[in-house]
Design a protein around this motif. Sequence first.
Motif, PDB file in Angstrom:
ATOM      1  N   SER A  19     -20.018   5.330  -7.796  1.00  0.00           N
ATOM      2  CA  SER A  19     -19.036   4.381  -7.271  1.00  0.00           C
ATOM      3  C   SER A  19     -19.708   3.305  -6.433  1.00  0.00           C
ATOM      4  N   VAL A  20     -20.823   3.620  -5.770  1.00  0.00           N
ATOM      5  CA  VAL A  20     -21.546   2.593  -5.029  1.00  0.00           C
ATOM      6  C   VAL A  20     -22.089   1.561  -6.009  1.00  0.00           C
ATOM      7  N   GLN A  21     -22.635   2.012  -7.130  1.00  0.00           N
ATOM      8  CA  GLN A  21     -23.164   1.092  -8.120  1.00  0.00           C
ATOM      9  C   GLN A  21     -22.050   0.350  -8.847  1.00  0.00           C
ATOM     10  N   ALA A  22     -20.878   0.951  -8.975  1.00  0.00           N
ATOM     11  CA  ALA A  22     -19.790   0.362  -9.746  1.00  0.00           C
ATOM     12  C   ALA A  22     -19.030  -0.710  -8.961  1.00  0.00           C
ATOM     13  N   LYS A  23     -19.153  -0.742  -7.649  1.00  0.00           N
ATOM     14  CA  LYS A  23     -18.417  -1.718  -6.848  1.00  0.00           C
ATOM     15  C   LYS A  23     -18.844  -3.127  -7.226  1.00  0.00           C
ATOM     16  N   ASP A  24     -17.860  -3.968  -7.552  1.00  0.00           N
ATOM     17  CA  ASP A  24     -18.161  -5.354  -7.896  1.00  0.00           C
ATOM     18  C   ASP A  24     -18.683  -6.086  -6.676  1.00  0.00           C
ATOM     19  N   GLU A  25     -19.788  -6.768  -6.856  1.00  0.00           N
ATOM     20  CA  GLU A  25     -20.364  -7.588  -5.803  1.00  0.00           C
ATOM     21  C   GLU A  25     -20.010  -9.031  -6.080  1.00  0.00           C
ATOM     22  N   GLY A  26     -19.984  -9.846  -5.035  1.00  0.00           N
ATOM     23  CA  GLY A  26     -19.721 -11.258  -5.198  1.00  0.00           C
ATOM     24  C   GLY A  26     -18.561 -11.738  -4.358  1.00  0.00           C
ATOM     25  N   LEU A  27     -18.095 -12.908  -4.688  1.00  0.00           N
ATOM     26  CA  LEU A  27     -17.021 -13.570  -3.971  1.00  0.00           C
ATOM     27  C   LEU A  27     -15.682 -12.916  -4.291  1.00  0.00           C
ATOM     28  N   TYR A  28     -14.850 -12.679  -3.269  1.00  0.00           N
ATOM     29  CA  TYR A  28     -13.513 -12.123  -3.512  1.00  0.00           C
ATOM     30  C   TYR A  28     -12.474 -12.846  -2.669  1.00  0.00           C
ATOM     31  N   PHE A  29     -11.239 -12.823  -3.168  1.00  0.00           N
ATOM     32  CA  PHE A  29     -10.097 -13.409  -2.476  1.00  0.00           C
ATOM     33  C   PHE A  29      -8.960 -12.402  -2.498  1.00  0.00           C
ATOM     34  N   GLY A  30      -8.082 -12.486  -1.504  1.00  0.00           N
ATOM     35  CA  GLY A  30      -6.966 -11.564  -1.461  1.00  0.00           C
ATOM     36  C   GLY A  30      -5.825 -12.080  -0.604  1.00  0.00           C
ATOM     37  N   ALA A  31      -4.711 -11.370  -0.697  1.00  0.00           N
ATOM     38  CA  ALA A  31      -3.522 -11.674   0.108  1.00  0.00           C
ATOM     39  C   ALA A  31      -2.830 -10.353   0.424  1.00  0.00           C
ATOM     40  N   SER A  32      -2.223 -10.283   1.598  1.00  0.00           N
ATOM     41  CA  SER A  32      -1.532  -9.073   2.032  1.00  0.00           C
ATOM     42  C   SER A  32      -0.262  -9.438   2.780  1.00  0.00           C
ATOM     43  N   VAL A  33       0.715  -8.541   2.722  1.00  0.00           N
ATOM     44  CA  VAL A  33       1.959  -8.688   3.478  1.00  0.00           C
ATOM     45  C   VAL A  33       2.230  -7.385   4.218  1.00  0.00           C
ATOM     46  N   GLY A  34       3.011  -7.490   5.287  1.00  0.00           N
ATOM     47  CA  GLY A  34       3.322  -6.291   6.057  1.00  0.00           C
ATOM     48  C   GLY A  34       4.097  -6.607   7.315  1.00  0.00           C
ATOM     49  N   SER A  35       3.707  -5.955   8.389  1.00  0.00           N
ATOM     50  CA  SER A  35       4.418  -6.054   9.656  1.00  0.00           C
ATOM     51  C   SER A  35       3.434  -6.204  10.804  1.00  0.00           C
ATOM     52  N   ALA A  36       3.840  -6.958  11.832  1.00  0.00           N
ATOM     53  CA  ALA A  36       3.044  -7.102  13.047  1.00  0.00           C
ATOM     54  C   ALA A  36       3.850  -6.577  14.225  1.00  0.00           C
ATOM     55  N   SER A  37       3.184  -5.844  15.089  1.00  0.00           N
ATOM     56  CA  SER A  37       3.787  -5.321  16.313  1.00  0.00           C
ATOM     57  C   SER A  37       3.097  -6.004  17.492  1.00  0.00           C
ATOM     58  N   ILE A  38       3.878  -6.711  18.307  1.00  0.00           N
ATOM     59  CA  ILE A  38       3.313  -7.518  19.381  1.00  0.00           C
ATOM     60  C   ILE A  38       3.894  -7.070  20.717  1.00  0.00           C
ATOM     61  N   GLU A  39       2.990  -6.835  21.686  1.00  0.00           N
ATOM     62  CA  GLU A  39       3.397  -6.485  23.043  1.00  0.00           C
ATOM     63  C   GLU A  39       2.861  -7.528  24.007  1.00  0.00           C
ATOM     64  N   GLN A  40       3.701  -7.921  24.957  1.00  0.00           N
ATOM     65  CA  GLN A  40       3.287  -8.869  25.986  1.00  0.00           C
ATOM     66  C   GLN A  40       4.145  -8.633  27.222  1.00  0.00           C
ATOM     67  N   SER A  41       3.521  -8.619  28.358  1.00  0.00           N
ATOM     68  CA  SER A  41       4.250  -8.569  29.617  1.00  0.00           C
ATOM     69  C   SER A  41       3.599  -9.576  30.540  1.00  0.00           C
ATOM     70  N   GLY A  42       4.346 -10.033  31.506  1.00  0.00           N
ATOM     71  CA  GLY A  42       3.777 -11.029  32.393  1.00  0.00           C
ATOM     72  C   GLY A  42       4.609 -11.238  33.636  1.00  0.00           C
ATOM     73  N   SER A  43       4.001 -11.981  34.518  1.00  0.00           N
ATOM     74  CA  SER A  43       4.662 -12.337  35.767  1.00  0.00           C
ATOM     75  C   SER A  43       4.222 -13.752  36.113  1.00  0.00           C
TER      76      SER A  43
END
Length: 176
Positions: A19-43
Amino acid sequence: MKYINLLILSLMSVLICTSVQAKDEGLYFGASVGSASIEQSGSDYNLDDFKFDENDFAWKIYGGYQFSGVLAIEAGYVDLGSPSDLSTSVDPYGLDIFAVAGIPVGPVRIFGKLGGIYWDTDLKYFEEKITDDGFDLAAGVGLEFELGSFAIRGEVEYFDILDKTWMYTVGATITF
């Protein structure tokens, strides 16, 4: 028992090495979707005390170069949504760059990444608006199921934006 252990060890070695030898090498592109969890507090004397902990739809596009079956460099654009509650809203996005290290096990690759993100966000608390930006730590872990030059990827990323920002995504990559 001795032969069974030897057989299992040999089989695992063959799977990992091919599998190490089989992994394609070179330039790659991708896209992903999902969710973001954001925390912020302040004064702030204008804003009083506030606490914010919300989730929203998030997405990213990215590209990189796979040097070997184990090492890559990756950069992308991240949109962490626009989560809001009754009094507060944030709109963070950024450009990130990572060093990515992976361990292929059969058609699955387990990877970790470490880098940084240049981010920008608008924070609105009632009618007060604050714009902030910076360059901070970014890290992630994930799994990638590879089918030749096409791969399906799931990952969790941490960005040191605001107090805490986590992004959970599923996406696809293609290697050229």
